[in-house]
Motif scaffolding. Sequence first.
Motif, PDB file in Angstrom:
ATOM      1  N   ALA A  60       0.839  -1.196   0.000  1.00 11.84           N
ATOM      2  CA  ALA A  60       0.000   0.000   0.000  1.00 11.84           C
ATOM      3  C   ALA A  60       0.875   1.248   0.000  1.00 11.84           C
ATOM      4  O   ALA A  60       1.891   1.316   0.699  1.00 11.84           O
ATOM      5  N   GLY A  61       0.483   2.222  -0.812  1.00 12.80           N
ATOM      6  CA  GLY A  61       1.229   3.477  -0.880  1.00 12.80           C
ATOM      7  C   GLY A  61       2.320   3.490  -1.934  1.00 12.80           C
ATOM      8  O   GLY A  61       2.978   4.519  -2.136  1.00 12.80           O
ATOM      9  N   ASN A  62       2.531   2.372  -2.624  1.00 15.06           N
ATOM     10  CA  ASN A  62       3.526   2.319  -3.694  1.00 15.06           C
ATOM     11  C   ASN A  62       2.933   2.976  -4.939  1.00 15.06           C
ATOM     12  O   ASN A  62       2.123   2.388  -5.648  1.00 15.06           O
ATOM     13  N   THR A  63       3.335   4.212  -5.203  1.00 21.92           N
ATOM     14  CA  THR A  63       2.774   4.958  -6.333  1.00 21.92           C
ATOM     15  C   THR A  63       3.581   4.781  -7.616  1.00 21.92           C
ATOM     16  O   THR A  63       3.206   5.309  -8.661  1.00 21.92           O
ATOM     17  N   GLY A  70      -4.551  -1.729   5.020  1.00 21.10           N
ATOM     18  CA  GLY A  70      -3.522  -0.773   4.636  1.00 21.10           C
ATOM     19  C   GLY A  70      -2.160  -1.381   4.364  1.00 21.10           C
ATOM     20  O   GLY A  70      -1.181  -0.652   4.190  1.00 21.10           O
TER      21      GLY A  70
END
Length: 248
Positions: A119-122, A194
Motif C-alpha cells: 500500500a502506498g507504492n505509487t 492498509g
Amino acid sequence: MKNLLSLCVAALLTVLMVGSAFADKLTVACDTSFPPFEFKDPETGTHTGFDVQLWDAIAKKIGTEYTLQPMDFNGIIPGLQSNQVDVGIAGITIKPERSKVVDFSDPYYNAGILILVKAGNTSIKDIKDLKGKVVATKLGTTSADFVKTNCGAKEVKLFPNSDAMFMELVAGGADAVMFDSPVIGDYVRKAPKGQVEVVGPLYQGQSYGIAFPKGSALVAKVNAALKELRANGEYRTLYVKWFGSEPK
C-alpha cells in the motif's frame, strides 16, 4: 486335502479382493498452499478449501474413495505423467502445452492474473511499470510464464508456494507480486488493513481444470459429476462459501 485347497482358494480370493479395493482408491494431488483453493486448516491440521471440497463432492458422485496428497505445485503434472497420482486438482490452468501431456476436465473456475503491491507504492500502476522491478510469483505456474514474457522485470523471484511470495513482498524483497486473481483477492481480504493493494486491470483470462494422466477413464465421469453439481446447486454453494460471490 480338499479343506486345504479350499482354504488356499479363499485366501487367494481375499488377496485379489483387497488388491482390487486398493486399486480403486485414487491418489489425488493438491497444492500445499493455494488459498482459498487448498490450504492446511490450522485447527484441524488437514487440508481444506474450494478444490478439496469440490473434489470430495465429485468423488461422492462417481462413487470412489481417495487419498489426498498435498505436494508442491510443480510436481503435480510430472506425478500424473508417471502415474504416481491419479488426479490433480490445484487451480491448474488449462494450457495447450499441458494438454499435450495430461488430460483435463471441463473448466471448473475462471480466473486471471493481478498485480499486488505494498500500500502506498505509487511507482507501480500497471504492468508497464514492472519494467526494471523485482517481481515475485509462484514456480511452475501460468503466472510465472506470463511475468517472464511480458513484464520486463529486472528479476523474477519464483517461490514454491503462495505464502512465501506474499512474505517476500511484505518484507520488501520484491516490488510486486503477480499471480492468480482468486489467490490475490483472498490474501487482500485477510491481510491487515492498509498493508497491500491491487493495481491495474485483470490480465490474461484463464480457466482451471482437473488434470488426469493421458487416456484416463475418469475424465468423462468427472465431467458428468461437475455438470450434475452445477445443476443441483452444490457447486454454487461451495463457490459462494469460498469466494463470497456468485459463480462467474
